[in-house]
Design a protein around this motif. Structure first.
Motif, short mmCIF file in Angstrom:
data_model
loop_
_atom_site.label_atom_id
_atom_site.label_comp_id
_atom_site.label_asym_id
_atom_site.label_seq_id
_atom_site.Cartn_x
_atom_site.Cartn_y
_atom_site.Cartn_z
N ARG A 1 70.18 23.83 54.48
CA ARG A 1 68.76 23.54 54.70
C ARG A 1 68.53 22.43 55.72
N ASN A 2 69.50 21.53 55.86
CA ASN A 2 69.21 20.28 56.58
C ASN A 2 70.14 19.99 57.75
N SER A 3 70.85 20.99 58.25
CA SER A 3 71.72 20.75 59.39
C SER A 3 71.95 22.03 60.17
N GLN B 1 74.01 24.13 49.66
CA GLN B 1 72.59 24.42 49.89
C GLN B 1 71.94 23.33 50.74
N TYR B 2 72.29 22.08 50.49
CA TYR B 2 71.70 20.98 51.27
C TYR B 2 72.12 21.08 52.74
N PRO C 1 73.06 13.33 52.30
CA PRO C 1 71.86 13.20 53.15
C PRO C 1 71.99 12.09 54.19
N SER D 1 71.51 32.72 57.02
CA SER D 1 71.98 31.54 57.74
C SER D 1 72.98 31.93 58.83
N LEU E 1 74.26 13.29 57.07
CA LEU E 1 73.64 14.26 57.97
C LEU E 1 72.49 13.67 58.77
N GLN E 2 71.87 12.62 58.26
CA GLN E 2 70.83 11.95 59.03
C GLN E 2 71.39 11.25 60.26
#
Length: 336
Positions: free
Chosen positions: A99-101, A95-96, A70, A129, A73-74
């Motif tokens: 969902r987040n990139s 999965q992360y 996390p 996706s 990717l932030q």
């Protein structure tokens, strides 16, 4: 020339430290494969261990280090991200990222996931996706292994009849390569029967090693024998044809091609005679070729050499082997 940003998650052997081994051809890690590619900017890497961050800094000091996905990717927009964590963490990490990139390619180490249930979940999520998942069954990117496939497909050596395999280090780990190469060259393994179990260092990762018989289609029989890697490391495959033989040795670094000719000792019989030998095939760095392929996929000029289905198919063999072992070595179908 387009430039793409890359990151590596998991700085263990394949993620980073293989390139600290002076005996290995460079690049042997995802980190250095990205760092050396002219169209890739390696911008970040992550590992739970701060010690791995120190190793990373010594090898590629300009790359940002983070202790979590996390956090990485932030701070960065990534085109290609490598997942090199233990297999148990692959599904949640993928999965992360989804969902987040806006990552375009996830390049994931094998085994892709640990179960067929996880594979089904992953395939479903990928249908929604735009991100492409490419598993690293690394021998798919080796040109010597591609030549083996071409020779098998050509029929030059006649009909494939038997396969002999000698290996160490687990049905999930080394097995992923064995099963993928055999299905790539000859077709899917249909049936397996465990004959015994051998202790190897992969047992500490809950990755058993079995000696087993198998079948490919109606006409090809096979035998795979597990060895203890504490004695020596093995990855060898012999393909026996009606008119020749192909032998893979030294973990795929050497390939020998044999034709059938007159026996030099016994009248009326034939023997296998060496036609040619290819050596130092691993100097053609698999990971460098893989990154080339990924860059060309992003540019829209190639398709990935390895797909999610290629990586899931070996799991059917793994689960059939586990069933055979747990059912006291019964014969099991590797149904898909």
């Amino acid at each position: 020339m387009a430039q793409y940003k890359a990151a590596v998650v998991g700085l263990g052997q394949i993620g980073l430290t293989y390139d600290l081994d002076p005996k290995r051809e460079r690049p042997s890690s995802h980190t250095l494969a990205y760092e050396l590619h002219p169209q890739i900017e390696l911008v970040a890497a992550a590992d739970v261990s701060k010690a791995q961050g120190v190793v990373l800094n010594n090898l590629v000091p300009e790359v940002g280090f983070y202790q979590s996905l996390p956090e990485l990717l932030q701070n960065h927009a990534i085109d290609i991200i490598s997942i090199c964590t233990p297999a148990v963490d692959h599904l949640p990490a993928i999965q992360y990222v989804l969902r987040n990139s806006a990552t375009k390619i996830i390049f994931c180490e094998k085994p892709l996931v640990r179960s067929l249930e996880e594979a089904a979940i992953l395939k479903q999520q990928l249908t929604d996706s735009d991100c492409l998942l490419v598993p690293n069954l690394s021998r798919r990117w080796n040109n010597g292994m591609q030549r083996v496939k071409d020779e098998v497909s050509s029929g030059k050596y006649g009909e494939l009849q038997k396969v002999h395999v000698r290996y160490t280090r687990g049905i999930f780990n080394t097995g992923a390569h064995i099963f993928d190469l055999l299905q790539w060259w000859a077709g899917p393994i249909d049936q397996v029967q465990v004959i015994g179990r051998v202790v190897t260092s992969a047992d500490t990762d809950n990755d058993p090693s079995f000696t087993f018989a198998f079948r490919i289609g109606d006409n090809v029989t096979g035998f795979a024998e597990a060895f203890n890697d504490k004695q020596y490391y093995l990855f060898e495959i012999d393909l026996y044809f009606s008119q020749g033989k192909i032998s893979i040795r030294n973990s795929g670094d050497d390939v020998s091609y044999y034709y059938v000719g007159e026996h030099h000792l016994f009248s009326g019989f034939n023997s296998l005679k060496l036609e040619r030998q290819e050596s130092k095939l691993l100097a053609d760095a698999n990971l460098a070729n893989a990154v080339d392929n990924l860059v060309n996929v992003l540019a829209g000029i190639e398709q990935p050499r390895c797909t999610i289905d290629d990586s899931i198919d070996p799991l059917y063999i793994v689960h059939a082997l586990l069933r055979s072992y747990n059912n006291n070595f019964s014969q099991e179908r590797a149904g898909r």
